[in-house]
Design a protein around this motif. Structure first.
Motif, PDB file in Angstrom:
ATOM      1  N   TRP A  95     -11.775  74.052 -27.034  1.00  0.00           N
ATOM      2  CA  TRP A  95     -10.559  74.816 -26.702  1.00  0.00           C
ATOM      3  C   TRP A  95      -9.328  74.230 -27.369  1.00  0.00           C
ATOM      4  N   THR A  96      -9.244  72.914 -27.453  1.00  0.00           N
ATOM      5  CA  THR A  96      -8.105  72.292 -28.138  1.00  0.00           C
ATOM      6  C   THR A  96      -8.081  72.674 -29.610  1.00  0.00           C
ATOM      7  N   LEU A  97      -9.251  72.695 -30.239  1.00  0.00           N
ATOM      8  CA  LEU A  97      -9.317  73.084 -31.650  1.00  0.00           C
ATOM      9  C   LEU A  97      -8.932  74.548 -31.849  1.00  0.00           C
ATOM     10  N   ILE A  98      -9.318  75.410 -30.915  1.00  0.00           N
ATOM     11  CA  ILE A  98      -8.929  76.817 -31.010  1.00  0.00           C
ATOM     12  C   ILE A  98      -7.418  76.962 -30.916  1.00  0.00           C
ATOM     13  N   LEU A  99      -6.802  76.248 -29.987  1.00  0.00           N
ATOM     14  CA  LEU A  99      -5.347  76.293 -29.846  1.00  0.00           C
ATOM     15  C   LEU A  99      -4.660  75.739 -31.095  1.00  0.00           C
ATOM     16  N   LEU A 100      -5.160  74.644 -31.633  1.00  0.00           N
ATOM     17  CA  LEU A 100      -4.581  74.071 -32.846  1.00  0.00           C
ATOM     18  C   LEU A 100      -4.711  75.027 -34.034  1.00  0.00           C
ATOM     19  N   THR A 101      -5.800  75.778 -34.075  1.00  0.00           N
ATOM     20  CA  THR A 101      -5.991  76.756 -35.146  1.00  0.00           C
ATOM     21  C   THR A 101      -4.871  77.795 -35.146  1.00  0.00           C
ATOM     22  N   GLU A 102      -4.574  78.334 -33.980  1.00  0.00           N
ATOM     23  CA  GLU A 102      -3.533  79.360 -33.890  1.00  0.00           C
ATOM     24  C   GLU A 102      -2.149  78.792 -34.165  1.00  0.00           C
ATOM     25  N   ILE A 103      -1.873  77.592 -33.656  1.00  0.00           N
ATOM     26  CA  ILE A 103      -0.559  76.985 -33.882  1.00  0.00           C
ATOM     27  C   ILE A 103      -0.341  76.697 -35.363  1.00  0.00           C
ATOM     28  N   ASP A 104      -1.345  76.126 -36.018  1.00  0.00           N
ATOM     29  CA  ASP A 104      -1.195  75.803 -37.435  1.00  0.00           C
ATOM     30  C   ASP A 104      -1.114  77.068 -38.283  1.00  0.00           C
ATOM     31  N   TYR A 105      -1.837  78.102 -37.889  1.00  0.00           N
ATOM     32  CA  TYR A 105      -1.786  79.366 -38.625  1.00  0.00           C
ATOM     33  C   TYR A 105      -0.393  79.989 -38.547  1.00  0.00           C
ATOM     34  N   ARG A 106       0.234  79.867 -37.385  1.00  0.00           N
ATOM     35  CA  ARG A 106       1.561  80.459 -37.186  1.00  0.00           C
ATOM     36  C   ARG A 106       2.676  79.593 -37.747  1.00  0.00           C
ATOM     37  N   ILE A 116      -3.016  63.777 -30.655  1.00  0.00           N
ATOM     38  CA  ILE A 116      -3.151  62.403 -30.156  1.00  0.00           C
ATOM     39  C   ILE A 116      -4.024  62.334 -28.899  1.00  0.00           C
ATOM     40  N   PRO A 117      -3.812  63.199 -27.886  1.00  0.00           N
ATOM     41  CA  PRO A 117      -4.763  63.203 -26.754  1.00  0.00           C
ATOM     42  C   PRO A 117      -6.187  63.516 -27.185  1.00  0.00           C
ATOM     43  N   LEU A 118      -6.348  64.388 -28.182  1.00  0.00           N
ATOM     44  CA  LEU A 118      -7.689  64.689 -28.678  1.00  0.00           C
ATOM     45  C   LEU A 118      -8.340  63.436 -29.253  1.00  0.00           C
ATOM     46  N   LEU A 119      -7.565  62.621 -29.940  1.00  0.00           N
ATOM     47  CA  LEU A 119      -8.064  61.355 -30.484  1.00  0.00           C
ATOM     48  C   LEU A 119      -8.453  60.387 -29.361  1.00  0.00           C
ATOM     49  N   ILE A 120      -7.597  60.231 -28.377  1.00  0.00           N
ATOM     50  CA  ILE A 120      -7.837  59.274 -27.293  1.00  0.00           C
ATOM     51  C   ILE A 120      -9.058  59.677 -26.473  1.00  0.00           C
ATOM     52  N   VAL A 121      -9.128  60.958 -26.109  1.00  0.00           N
ATOM     53  CA  VAL A 121     -10.257  61.445 -25.315  1.00  0.00           C
ATOM     54  C   VAL A 121     -11.550  61.334 -26.122  1.00  0.00           C
ATOM     55  N   GLY A 122     -11.462  61.619 -27.419  1.00  0.00           N
ATOM     56  CA  GLY A 122     -12.644  61.518 -28.270  1.00  0.00           C
ATOM     57  C   GLY A 122     -13.195  60.104 -28.329  1.00  0.00           C
ATOM     58  N   PHE A 123     -12.314  59.136 -28.451  1.00  0.00           N
ATOM     59  CA  PHE A 123     -12.774  57.744 -28.497  1.00  0.00           C
ATOM     60  C   PHE A 123     -13.381  57.331 -27.150  1.00  0.00           C
ATOM     61  N   PHE A 124     -12.749  57.762 -26.058  1.00  0.00           N
ATOM     62  CA  PHE A 124     -13.286  57.453 -24.726  1.00  0.00           C
ATOM     63  C   PHE A 124     -14.668  58.081 -24.555  1.00  0.00           C
ATOM     64  N   TYR A 125     -14.786  59.333 -24.975  1.00  0.00           N
ATOM     65  CA  TYR A 125     -16.058  60.032 -24.822  1.00  0.00           C
ATOM     66  C   TYR A 125     -17.153  59.389 -25.660  1.00  0.00           C
ATOM     67  N   ALA A 126     -16.829  59.051 -26.902  1.00  0.00           N
ATOM     68  CA  ALA A 126     -17.823  58.429 -27.779  1.00  0.00           C
ATOM     69  C   ALA A 126     -18.238  57.059 -27.268  1.00  0.00           C
ATOM     70  N   THR A 127     -17.325  56.361 -26.620  1.00  0.00           N
ATOM     71  CA  THR A 127     -17.602  55.005 -26.158  1.00  0.00           C
ATOM     72  C   THR A 127     -18.425  54.980 -24.878  1.00  0.00           C
ATOM     73  N   PHE A 128     -18.110  55.861 -23.931  1.00  0.00           N
ATOM     74  CA  PHE A 128     -18.693  55.739 -22.599  1.00  0.00           C
ATOM     75  C   PHE A 128     -19.680  56.847 -22.233  1.00  0.00           C
ATOM     76  N   ILE A 129     -19.680  57.961 -22.952  1.00  0.00           N
ATOM     77  CA  ILE A 129     -20.475  59.101 -22.493  1.00  0.00           C
ATOM     78  C   ILE A 129     -21.456  59.609 -23.543  1.00  0.00           C
ATOM     79  N   ALA A 130     -21.013  59.761 -24.772  1.00  0.00           N
ATOM     80  CA  ALA A 130     -21.839  60.404 -25.805  1.00  0.00           C
ATOM     81  C   ALA A 130     -23.089  59.589 -26.096  1.00  0.00           C
ATOM     82  N   ASP A 131     -24.143  60.300 -26.509  1.00  0.00           N
ATOM     83  CA  ASP A 131     -25.384  59.621 -26.874  1.00  0.00           C
ATOM     84  C   ASP A 131     -25.694  59.763 -28.362  1.00  0.00           C
TER      85      ASP A 131
END
Length: 225
Positions: A95-106, A116-131
């Motif tokens: 959903w964040t990528l979809i929103l960024l798509t529309e904002i950048d297009y406009r 920046i939150p996408l980066l932080i959450v991604g690192f947290f997810y890769a570290t503690f949850i992703a397999d």
């Protein structure tokens, strides 16, 4: 169908949120956070009756509906692909990528308040949850996503001074944090192909690169996650 409904509702408001960003960006992180939830000025009744305004509103409503429909399909597809375990993490990413798509297009702008939150959450997810990745690979992906386009911009600056914007670089770093190094490379290669096809079909030599990155990342996510 619950996730399809939630995806429809969220993406239905994507054009509205993009319009809100267009009214106050660029801005500081704190100011942007406040302005997202501030209501805009109400139009006068005479303005709302104007034929041009009605036509624009009709196009806006149709665009909102199409985004909602796309969000419903993608969200339901994510449920079928990933199941309910950790699904909200995947939906946040998509959903964040979809929103960024529309904002950048406009706006030709990818705001820090999202990348920046996408980066932080991604690192947290890769570290503690992703397999499929781990902390070191996530960090390498983020670093490569940041420095690779920055170095490429140095090589292209004499002819194409805006080859990579700062928002594109931060978006690639965020995606690198989610994907790790190898899948980030796949995303970059696919985004070049997507942007090339878009430029060819629209007969343009330049344009916002963020939507190509975001669409490619969603495709890679469905393929590899």
């Amino acid at each position: 169908m619950f996730y399809a409904l939630i995806g429809f509702i969220f993406c239905l408001f994507v054009p509205y949120m993009a319009r809100r960003f267009a009214k106050f960006m660029p801005a500081t992180f704190a100011y942007a956070l406040v302005q997202i939830f501030c209501c805009g000025k109400r139009l006068s009744s005479s303005k709302r009756q104007d034929a041009r305004y009605k036509l624009l509103k009709q196009k806006y409503n149709w665009r909102s509906f199409m985004f909602g429909l796309f969000g419903a399909v993608v969200s339901y597809g994510a449920y079928l692909k990933f199941g309910e375990v950790n699904l909200w993490w995947h939906l946040f990413f998509i959903w964040t990528l979809i929103l960024l798509t529309e904002i950048d297009y406009r706006m030709f702008l990818l705001p820090d308040i999202l990348t920046i939150p996408l980066l932080i959450v991604g690192f947290f997810y890769a570290t503690f949850i992703a397999d499929w990745t781990f902390a070191q690979d996530s960090a390498m992906g983020a670093l490569f996503g940041y420095f690779m386009p920055a170095l490429a911009s140095l090589c292209l600056v004499w002819k194409y001074k805006d080859a990579f914007g700062g928002g594109d670089i931060k978006l690639l770093a965020a995606i690198g944090a989610w994907f790790g190094l190898e899948k980030l490379i796949y995303t970059i290669l696919l985004s070049v192909l997507v942007f090339g096809l878009y430029a060819l079909c629209m007969r343009k030599r330049s344009g916002a690169f963020g939507p190509a990155i975001a669409v490619s990342a969603i495709v890679i996510a469905f393929y590899f996650f």
